[in-house]
Every structure is written in C-alpha cells, then in structure tokens.
Write a protein that holds these residues in place. Structure first.
Motif, PDB file in Angstrom:
ATOM      1  N   ALA A  13      -5.288  -3.498  19.558  1.00 30.49           N
ATOM      2  CA  ALA A  13      -4.021  -4.159  19.873  1.00 30.49           C
ATOM      3  C   ALA A  13      -3.246  -3.367  20.914  1.00 30.49           C
ATOM      4  O   ALA A  13      -3.418  -2.153  21.065  1.00 30.49           O
ATOM      5  CB  ALA A  13      -3.180  -4.314  18.617  1.00 30.49           C
ATOM      6  N   ASP A  17       1.048  -7.436  22.015  1.00 21.07           N
ATOM      7  CA  ASP A  17       0.667  -8.225  20.841  1.00 21.07           C
ATOM      8  C   ASP A  17       1.714  -8.188  19.733  1.00 21.07           C
ATOM      9  O   ASP A  17       1.563  -8.875  18.714  1.00 21.07           O
ATOM     10  CB  ASP A  17      -0.658  -7.705  20.261  1.00 21.07           C
ATOM     11  CG  ASP A  17      -1.813  -7.821  21.237  1.00 21.07           C
ATOM     12  OD1 ASP A  17      -1.895  -8.848  21.936  1.00 21.07           O
ATOM     13  OD2 ASP A  17      -2.643  -6.876  21.282  1.00 21.07           O
ATOM     14  N   THR A  18       2.759  -7.391  19.889  1.00 21.27           N
ATOM     15  CA  THR A  18       3.667  -7.156  18.768  1.00 21.27           C
ATOM     16  C   THR A  18       4.342  -8.424  18.270  1.00 21.27           C
ATOM     17  O   THR A  18       4.458  -8.636  17.060  1.00 21.27           O
ATOM     18  CB  THR A  18       4.746  -6.117  19.144  1.00 21.27           C
ATOM     19  OG1 THR A  18       5.421  -6.543  20.327  1.00 21.27           O
ATOM     20  CG2 THR A  18       4.135  -4.751  19.374  1.00 21.27           C
ATOM     21  N   LEU A  21       1.967 -10.224  16.015  1.00 18.04           N
ATOM     22  CA  LEU A  21       1.469  -9.529  14.831  1.00 18.04           C
ATOM     23  C   LEU A  21       2.549  -9.216  13.802  1.00 18.04           C
ATOM     24  O   LEU A  21       2.246  -9.090  12.607  1.00 18.04           O
ATOM     25  CB  LEU A  21       0.765  -8.238  15.248  1.00 18.04           C
ATOM     26  CG  LEU A  21      -0.520  -8.422  16.063  1.00 18.04           C
ATOM     27  CD1 LEU A  21      -1.113  -7.073  16.443  1.00 18.04           C
ATOM     28  CD2 LEU A  21      -1.540  -9.263  15.293  1.00 18.04           C
ATOM     29  N   THR A  68      -6.933  -5.678  16.010  1.00 16.26           N
ATOM     30  CA  THR A  68      -6.535  -7.058  15.766  1.00 16.26           C
ATOM     31  C   THR A  68      -7.683  -7.979  16.156  1.00 16.26           C
ATOM     32  O   THR A  68      -8.746  -7.528  16.592  1.00 16.26           O
ATOM     33  CB  THR A  68      -5.255  -7.410  16.544  1.00 16.26           C
ATOM     34  OG1 THR A  68      -4.793  -8.714  16.119  1.00 16.26           O
ATOM     35  CG2 THR A  68      -5.481  -7.437  18.052  1.00 16.26           C
ATOM     36  N   LEU A  72      -5.048 -13.076  17.112  1.00 15.00           N
ATOM     37  CA  LEU A  72      -3.931 -12.398  16.436  1.00 15.00           C
ATOM     38  C   LEU A  72      -3.706 -12.905  15.016  1.00 15.00           C
ATOM     39  O   LEU A  72      -2.583 -12.903  14.509  1.00 15.00           O
ATOM     40  CB  LEU A  72      -2.638 -12.547  17.252  1.00 15.00           C
ATOM     41  CG  LEU A  72      -2.654 -12.042  18.694  1.00 15.00           C
ATOM     42  CD1 LEU A  72      -1.281 -12.196  19.329  1.00 15.00           C
ATOM     43  CD2 LEU A  72      -3.123 -10.591  18.775  1.00 15.00           C
TER      44      LEU A  72
END
Length: 220
Positions: A13, A17-18, A21, A68, A72
C-alpha cells in the motif's frame, strides 16, 4: 502478485490508498469484544474508529509495512521487530487523544498491555488485518497473510499477533500460528490470545505451544 486459488492481486500500500483503506479497517473492526470494550457506545464508535484507524494507518505507512489488494478490499499492517522496539505502537499521546477523545485512556491501556506482553524474540508483528465486511469469507484475508508469510518463510522469520475472535484464531492456526498464554484486559475487558508463527531453528517465546491446537475452553 496474484494468488491463483482466489484470484486476489496483492501489493504494498501507498499513501494514496489511505482514503480507501481507512473505512475497511473501521468497518471490519466495528463489531467484537474489543470494540465493545474500547467504545461501548456504538453511536460514537464509527466516528472514533475512522479517526483512530486514520492515525494507525498513517503511522504504519511511515514505520511499518502495509499490504493491500488491487481493489483495496483488504489490508494487513505489519511491523518488522528485529528486536524489542515500540515502533508497533502509536507514539504520540496527544494524537491518540485527539483521535479517540474520552475513550483515549482505554486505547492507551490496550496499547500498553500489548506492548508489555510483546515477545522479545525477532519477528514480524501483525498489528491489524481487515477485510471489507461485504467481501469476507472468500479467502481474501488468508491470501493476503499468506503473501507476507511466504516472504517471512524465505527469511526464516517468525510472526506474532493478538486475536480476540474465535473464528479468526482458528484461521490463524490453519496458517501456522500457535496459541500462547492469553491476556485478559482490565476493567472487565475481553480475553486476547497471543499467537506465534514459528520457523525452524528460530527461538519461540516462553509459554507458546508446539502444536497448533488451541487450549480447551472451560464449560460455563
């Protein structure tokens, strides 16, 4: 890398991507004995968990290793622990209090208990693994963990985690983890099972079983 048995494509990740996720972590951990103990009010829990897991995920991206899936739908947060070190914990009390508000003392207590019982032997620490609730029971979480386990096996490196859910503990046993002495959180908290995935010729923490069988639960 794509797991042939499940078709799950896995990668490391990144900061980008936060946003995808954080809700996966918050929703996957929303129910359960630890959630009920940390934030008893479910109306508060969703907002607190989103802020907490934003903090936890950003900390992991800076200090650990985050895997990840391509869509996702799942995330696993690992911390290499070549020696006893606090990098698996959230290091800034002010940030933790800002994220969790009146529930900060229990979050801090949970982190302190985990750290106090953490093995000193070199290992990788699985701090969190989460799968989107709508996509659970499809082998995604097992595939994501197996992806990292293969890397650990090549290095001869053990792994460690804490588990509070019976179903998850059984999954971890199938993935090679062994049950160790439990922790019981104070103030009527839940039981947490410490679990260790060993390697040939690697040291094993005291009290961990040599087989994958979980201790029998007493009848109540």
């Amino acid at each position: 890398m794509t797991d042939i048995s499940t078709g799950v494509t896995m990668r490391q990740a990144t900061l980008g991507d936060t946003e995808g996720l954080i809700p996966v972590l918050a929703e996957a951990f929303f129910d359960g004995p630890v959630a009920d103990w940390l934030v008893p009010d479910p109306n508060d829990r969703r907002a607190v968990y989103r802020r907490y897991f934003e903090l936890a995920l950003n900390h992991a991206l800076d200090n650990g290793h985050v895997d990840t899936t391509a869509d996702l739908s799942a995330v696993a947060i690992w911390y290499p622990r070549p020696e006893r070190s606090p990098k698996g914990s959230l290091e800034h009390p002010a940030s933790l209090e800002a994220a969790t508000g009146v529930y900060a003392p229990k979050f801090a207590l949970l982190d302190a208990v985990f750290e106090a019982y953490h093995p000193s032997e070199p290992h990788h620490y699985l701090a969190y693994v989460a799968v989107n609730p709508e996509q659970q029971n499809r082998g995604i979480g097992a595939a994501l963990l197996s992806h990292h386990h293969r890397q650990l096996d090549a290095l001869g490196m053990p792994a460690y985690l804490e588990a509070s859910n019976v179903r998850n503990r059984e999954l971890y046993v199938r993935l090679g983890y062994r049950a160790g002495p439990p922790m019981i959180l104070p103030t009527t908290g839940p039981t947490i099972w410490r679990m260790w995935r060993g390697q040939p010729n690697a040291a094993r923490p005291e009290g961990f079983a040599g087989s994958g069988l979980l201790p029998r639960r007493s009848a109540r």
